[in-house]
Design a protein around this motif. Structure first.
Motif, PDB file in Angstrom:
ATOM      1  N   LEU A 298       0.854  -1.337   0.068  1.00  0.00           N
ATOM      2  CA  LEU A 298      -0.091  -0.233   0.029  1.00  0.00           C
ATOM      3  C   LEU A 298       0.852   1.106   0.122  1.00  0.00           C
ATOM      4  CD1 LEU A 298      -2.699  -1.189   2.575  1.00  0.00           C
ATOM      5  CD2 LEU A 298      -3.052  -0.433   0.233  1.00  0.00           C
ATOM      6  N   LYS A 299       1.914   1.049   0.864  1.00  0.00           N
ATOM      7  CA  LYS A 299       2.871   2.533   0.717  1.00  0.00           C
ATOM      8  C   LYS A 299       3.806   2.349  -0.541  1.00  0.00           C
ATOM      9  CE  LYS A 299       3.273   5.191   3.095  1.00  0.00           C
ATOM     10  NZ  LYS A 299       2.246   6.407   2.793  1.00  0.00           N
ATOM     11  N   ARG A 300       4.088   1.290  -1.300  1.00  0.00           N
ATOM     12  CA  ARG A 300       4.712   1.246  -2.683  1.00  0.00           C
ATOM     13  C   ARG A 300       3.999   1.884  -3.635  1.00  0.00           C
ATOM     14  NH1 ARG A 300       6.685  -3.572  -1.973  1.00  0.00           N
ATOM     15  NH2 ARG A 300       4.755  -4.460  -3.308  1.00  0.00           N
ATOM     16  N   ASN A 301       2.535   1.514  -3.813  1.00  0.00           N
ATOM     17  CA  ASN A 301       1.737   1.799  -4.785  1.00  0.00           C
ATOM     18  C   ASN A 301       1.392   3.237  -4.701  1.00  0.00           C
ATOM     19  OD1 ASN A 301      -0.259   2.002  -6.555  1.00  0.00           O
ATOM     20  ND2 ASN A 301      -1.073   0.261  -6.023  1.00  0.00           N
ATOM     21  N   PRO A 302       1.706   4.055  -5.955  1.00  0.00           N
ATOM     22  CA  PRO A 302       1.327   5.367  -6.024  1.00  0.00           C
ATOM     23  C   PRO A 302      -0.034   5.628  -5.693  1.00  0.00           C
ATOM     24  CG  PRO A 302       2.882   5.039  -7.582  1.00  0.00           C
ATOM     25  CD  PRO A 302       2.396   3.533  -7.087  1.00  0.00           C
TER      26      PRO A 302
END
Length: 289
Positions: A249-253
């Motif tokens: 979730l934090k990697r996905n823009p």
């Protein structure tokens, strides 16, 4: 031990994939590789296998204690295909386990009992597979840990978990002793999670057998492997405490900038102890005391 390829590892299966338990750990990125490997070694797995790119480093002391296999997890279904190849090569009855880096297996009383004892008891109950719940972990402060991962400040949801009947597509009726489980940040942020990835149940511990195959949704082609208990009483279940969803979730823009914190009113610090998971109902001791 370093293997040249997946095929090279499978070629040595007569010595490795015999009785187990064998931990297959698939490394997707550089996050918490060493802690994941150490955790599973400490649980007592007879063999720990790291499937990881050559470019990733691990401490020297771990290199001598594990089997390392060059592998790229990024291709779709690559991990499932690799697990199925291992199943096909393993001796019938060999206990296997799989997870990803930044995931940590917990089971009832794991602080004092090793995984060999766990599976010995489970096998005596005529069970060839064990249900595990993937419990989402996340960092308390995303400013301090922007990738969502912090072992020191790890939190989990203490409520919000539920199950639904798993329906047989052939008959339209609920399948016997099979449920789909949901919860954690996959549930709270489901608008960012593909429908096929929202479940938190995974049959992570299982015995190899001829013609057994794992599907992409973490179910097996053997219906009894997908059950949470035998017909006559409750059985052991376990939990995989995982930062994997938080990382994604934090990697996905598309989701990263919409999430300032994973914490909510039902968050609690993770104690890194099986008692907390038992008290929250996130795993079941069955008849094992």
């Amino acid at each position: 031990m370093m293997h040249s390829s997946l095929e090279g590892f499978l070629g040595a299966g007569d010595k490795i994939l015999t009785t187990g338990p064998v931990a297959l750990i698939f490394v997707e990125d550089k996050v918490e590789i060493a802690t994941t490997l150490r955790h599973h070694l400490d649980l007592g797995f007879t063999t720990v296998v790291a499937f990881m790119p050559d470019a990733f480093d691990i401490p020297y002391d771990l290199e001598t204690r594990i089997h390392r296999v060059p592998f790229d997890c990024s291709a779709r279904e690559a991990v499932i295909e690799a697990i199925n190849k291992v199943i096909a090569r393993a001796a019938p009855g060999c206990w296997l386990y799989y997870c990803y880096n930044a995931e940590y297996l917990f089971y009832p009383f794991c602080e004092s009992r090793n995984v060999v004892e766990l599976l010995g008891f489970h096998g005596e109950e005529r069970r060839a597979a064990m249900l595990t719940y993937v419990v989402d972990l996340y960092a308390a402060d995303l400013d301090a840990a922007p990738n969502g991962v912090s072992l020191e400040t790890a939190h989990l949801d203490k409520s919000g978990y539920y199950a639904q009947a798993r329906i047989d597509p052939q008959t339209g009726h609920p399948l016997d002793r099979q449920l789909d489980f949901y919860g954690g940040i996959r549930w709270r942020y489901e608008e960012h999670i593909p429908a096929a990835s929202r479940k938190i149940d995974r049959i992570s511990l299982f015995r190899a057998k001829p013609e057994l195959r794992l599907f992409e949704d973490h179910r097996f082609n053997e219906p009894e492997y997908n059950t949470y208990a035998c017909p006559w009483h409750h059985n052991l279940t376990a939990a995989i405490c995982s930062f994997r969803t938080a990382k994604a979730l934090k990697r996905n823009p598309g989701s990263s900038f919409e999430i300032d914190s994973f914490r909510w009113h039902n968050s609690a610090p993770f104690d890194w102890h099986s008692r907390q998971l038992l008290d929250l109902g996130l795993m079941e001791p069955g008849q094992w005391f």
